[in-house]
Write an enzyme that holds these catalytic residues in place. Structure first.
Site, PDB file in Angstrom:
ATOM      1  N   GLU A 158      -1.135 -19.046 -70.783  1.00 20.27           N
ATOM      2  CA  GLU A 158      -1.359 -17.775 -70.047  1.00 20.27           C
ATOM      3  C   GLU A 158      -1.426 -16.580 -71.011  1.00 20.27           C
ATOM      4  O   GLU A 158      -0.981 -15.473 -70.690  1.00 20.27           O
ATOM      5  CB  GLU A 158      -0.345 -17.598 -68.931  1.00 20.27           C
TER       6      GLU A 158
HETATM    7  N1  CAA Z   1      -7.076  -6.133 -64.836  1.00 21.90           N
HETATM    8  C1  CAA Z   1      -8.279  -5.660 -64.414  1.00 21.90           C
HETATM    9  N2  CAA Z   1      -9.358  -5.599 -65.213  1.00 21.90           N
HETATM   10  C2  CAA Z   1      -9.208  -6.047 -66.479  1.00 21.90           C
HETATM   11  C3  CAA Z   1      -8.009  -6.535 -66.971  1.00 21.90           C
HETATM   12  C4  CAA Z   1      -6.906  -6.566 -66.092  1.00 21.90           C
HETATM   13  N3  CAA Z   1      -5.705  -7.031 -66.479  1.00 21.90           N
HETATM   14  N4  CAA Z   1      -8.164  -6.892 -68.261  1.00 21.90           N
HETATM   15  C5  CAA Z   1      -9.436  -6.618 -68.585  1.00 21.90           C
HETATM   16  N5  CAA Z   1     -10.067  -6.100 -67.483  1.00 21.90           N
HETATM   17  C6  CAA Z   1     -11.443  -5.640 -67.408  1.00 21.90           C
HETATM   18  C7  CAA Z   1     -11.647  -4.436 -68.314  1.00 21.90           C
HETATM   19  O1  CAA Z   1     -11.298  -3.234 -67.665  1.00 21.90           O
HETATM   20  C8  CAA Z   1     -13.110  -4.526 -68.619  1.00 21.90           C
HETATM   21  O2  CAA Z   1     -13.834  -4.023 -67.504  1.00 21.90           O
HETATM   22  P1  CAA Z   1     -15.087  -3.021 -67.717  1.00 21.90           P
HETATM   23  O3  CAA Z   1     -16.036  -3.784 -68.599  1.00 21.90           O
HETATM   24  O4  CAA Z   1     -15.587  -2.799 -66.340  1.00 21.90           O
HETATM   25  O5  CAA Z   1     -14.527  -1.799 -68.381  1.00 21.90           O
HETATM   26  C9  CAA Z   1     -13.377  -6.024 -68.662  1.00 21.90           C
HETATM   27  O6  CAA Z   1     -12.322  -6.642 -67.897  1.00 21.90           O
HETATM   28  C10 CAA Z   1     -13.361  -6.581 -70.067  1.00 21.90           C
HETATM   29  O7  CAA Z   1     -12.125  -6.216 -70.641  1.00 21.90           O
HETATM   30  P2  CAA Z   1     -11.854  -6.389 -72.200  1.00 21.90           P
HETATM   31  O8  CAA Z   1     -12.994  -5.760 -72.960  1.00 21.90           O
HETATM   32  O9  CAA Z   1     -10.469  -5.912 -72.488  1.00 21.90           O
HETATM   33  O10 CAA Z   1     -11.967  -7.965 -72.360  1.00 21.90           O
HETATM   34  P3  CAA Z   1     -11.855  -8.865 -73.657  1.00 21.90           P
HETATM   35  O11 CAA Z   1     -12.981  -9.818 -73.641  1.00 21.90           O
HETATM   36  O12 CAA Z   1     -11.640  -8.025 -74.873  1.00 21.90           O
HETATM   37  O13 CAA Z   1     -10.536  -9.747 -73.356  1.00 21.90           O
HETATM   38  C11 CAA Z   1      -8.198 -10.256 -73.304  1.00 21.90           C
HETATM   39  C12 CAA Z   1      -9.321  -9.212 -73.110  1.00 21.90           C
HETATM   40  C13 CAA Z   1      -6.931  -9.555 -72.880  1.00 21.90           C
HETATM   41  C14 CAA Z   1      -8.075 -10.717 -74.744  1.00 21.90           C
HETATM   42  C15 CAA Z   1      -8.482 -11.457 -72.383  1.00 21.90           C
HETATM   43  O14 CAA Z   1      -9.577 -12.227 -72.828  1.00 21.90           O
HETATM   44  C16 CAA Z   1      -7.283 -12.383 -72.250  1.00 21.90           C
HETATM   45  O15 CAA Z   1      -6.380 -12.129 -71.453  1.00 21.90           O
HETATM   46  N6  CAA Z   1      -7.273 -13.485 -73.015  1.00 21.90           N
HETATM   47  C17 CAA Z   1      -6.243 -14.483 -72.867  1.00 21.90           C
HETATM   48  C18 CAA Z   1      -6.679 -15.500 -71.878  1.00 21.90           C
HETATM   49  C19 CAA Z   1      -5.529 -16.269 -71.324  1.00 21.90           C
HETATM   50  O16 CAA Z   1      -4.471 -15.745 -71.021  1.00 21.90           O
HETATM   51  N7  CAA Z   1      -5.756 -17.549 -71.127  1.00 21.90           N
HETATM   52  C20 CAA Z   1      -4.781 -18.380 -70.518  1.00 21.90           C
HETATM   53  C21 CAA Z   1      -5.460 -19.454 -69.776  1.00 21.90           C
HETATM   54  S1  CAA Z   1      -4.701 -19.907 -68.279  1.00 21.90           S
HETATM   55  C22 CAA Z   1      -3.387 -20.862 -68.648  1.00 21.90           C
HETATM   56  O17 CAA Z   1      -2.900 -20.896 -69.729  1.00 21.90           O
HETATM   57  C23 CAA Z   1      -2.843 -21.584 -67.489  1.00 21.90           C
HETATM   58  C24 CAA Z   1      -1.771 -22.562 -67.741  1.00 21.90           C
HETATM   59  O18 CAA Z   1      -1.945 -23.577 -68.347  1.00 21.90           O
HETATM   60  C25 CAA Z   1      -0.449 -22.333 -67.147  1.00 21.90           C
END
Ligand code: CAA
Length: 382
Positions: free
Chosen positions: A363
């Site tokens: 996550e």
């Molecule tokens: N809420 C609402 N909108 C959001 C947001 C949030 N928390 N985070 C980003 N956004 C929106 C932004 O506002 C942006 O929108 P606009 O283009 O309209 O302005 C858009 O999304 C893109 O945002 P970013 O440019 O910040 O996106 P990014 O590509 O740079 O990625 C990141 C950001 C935080 C690194 C994201 O990719 C991330 O969270 N990565 C980690 C993924 C992750 O947690 N994976 C886990 C997999 S699930 C898992 O693990 C399950 C399990 O086994 C238990």
């Protein structure tokens, strides 16, 4: 400001602790050893309402708040972190996006069996080339008449294979980047949807982690969650809530390991006194208690913000990274206090230390949590 838990929270803790100690703890070591998914315990979680804590009663949930949810996951994870993540992934990553973004038909169809624990949920976001960079999704979805056709694969999927209902992201228009991504509800048994590799893991070994494979998997158009192009935001918001569950899991692991170390320190004598009479151990115990107390406060604060429907990205990321690092530090110290015994599988701290590691990875890694926190403080200025 009040720091006391309300009566409902105290009752939730008592109910889940009794269940955890009587029914989940005793077989945890064996399930870890055998990599056995806890199907029977999952059914009991359903009977106790633990599969649908935060969802309204009209959708079959308990209608309780996020503090109750965190307490439940904390108490289960105190004895069995694998079952803790089973509940968290089911609730936060599958039922919750359906609750938050589903239309009324989707909510009526999918939420009641999920909230009752009759069906298990999972979330398919991660791919081999889209881990921390969640926008790099290569699984595709193509609209074909009244259907969407999915092709690609997802990896590291918690509850994979055992889950009945999956929320899955796919790219519909690569040129649009993250705005081309859509989210879909996929039912187990849909033709073209199969399971690939089962992961053999360091920890949370009785939680199932599978690859999902989509080969011309046709979904009715009614299984689109939210709108086309909304999948990335749905995934990000889903993870904001999901991280509370993982933070609570980490907190529970830390609490469990601390209690084992505390008990052992009072029983074990060396150099003519118990470990608990030695400053070197007392200071370790003090630091462990301090970290856990701080982690609990920050986790419950994130829950409070979720209850109030306030922005939670920054606080859920803070809760997750702090609780995960606490779990890793505390379990390592617990093994140290138990010494050679702690390193064996005769004591649960060995399993707890292995289980703790994943909380810094899934996550969103601790590095990604800091990316989220930094982006938020730079935007808000605090
Ligand atoms: N809420 C609402 N909108 C959001 C947001 C949030 N928390 N985070 C980003 N956004 C929106 C932004 O506002 C942006 O929108 P606009 O283009 O309209 O302005 C858009 O999304 C893109 O945002 P970013 O440019 O910040 O996106 P990014 O590509 O740079 O990625 C990141 C950001 C935080 C690194 C994201 O990719 C991330 O969270 N990565 C980690 C993924 C992750 O947690 N994976 C886990 C997999 S699930 C898992 O693990 C399950 C399990 O086994 C238990």
């Amino acid at each position: 400001m009040k720091f006391d838990l309300e009566e409902d929270h105290v009752m939730m803790r008592k109910m889940v602790r009794d269940f955890a100690e009587e029914e989940c703890g005793p077989g945890a070591e064996e399930r870890d050893e055998q990599e056995e998914f806890p199907l029977e315990l999952w059914a009991k979680c359903g009977e106790l309402g633990l599969a649908g804590i935060t969802f309204p009663e009209e959708y079959g949930g308990v209608g309780a708040d996020y503090i109750s949810y965190a307490i439940a996951i904390e108490e289960i994870s105190r004895v069995d972190a694998s079952l803790g993540v089973t509940i968290s992934a089911h609730s936060s990553l599958c039922a919750n996006p359906i609750y938050l973004f589903g239309n009324e038909d989707q909510k009526q169809k999918y939420l009641p069996p999920l909230a009752a624990g009759e069906k298990l949920g999972a979330f398919g976001l991660t791919e081999s080339m889209a881990g921390s960079d969640a926008s790099g999704t290569r699984t595709t979805a193509v609209k074909d008449g009244e259907e969407y056709v999915l092709n690609g694969s997802k990896i590291f999927i918690t509850n994979g294979y055992y889950a009945d209902t999956y929320v899955v992201t796919a790219q519909m228009d690569k040129a649009k980047g993250n705005k081309g991504i859509a989210a879909f509800i996929v039912e187990k048994g849909t033709p073209g949807f199969t399971f690939g590799k089962k992961e053999k893991k360091m920890g949370i070994r009785s939680s199932a982690t599978y690859e999902l494979v989509f080969e011309n998997c046709r979904l009715p158009a009614s299984n689109l969650l939210g709108g086309e192009g909304q999948g990335f935001k749905i995934a990000m918001i889903t993870l904001d809530y999901g991280r509370i569950g993982i933070a609570a899991q980490a907190l529970g692991i830390a609490q469990g390991a601390f209690e084992q170390a505390l008990k052992y320190s009072k029983e074990r004598s060396q150099f003519g006194k118990t470990l608990s009479e030695m400053d070197v151990i007392r200071f370790k115990l003090a630091d462990m208690a301090l970290q856990i107390e701080a982690a609990r406060l920050i986790v419950y604060q994130a829950c409070y913000l979720a209850n109030e429907h306030r922005p939670i990205s920054k606080h859920s990321a803070m809760a997750k990274v702090f609780a995960a690092e606490t779990a890793n530090s505390v379990t390592t110290q617990a093994v140290q206090i138990l010494g050679g015994y702690g390193y064996t599988r005769d004591y649960p701290v060995e399993r707890m230390m292995r289980d703790a590691k994943i909380t810094e990875i899934y996550e969103g890694t601790s590095e990604i949590q800091r990316v989220v926190i930094a982006a938020s403080i730079l935007k808000e200025g605090n």
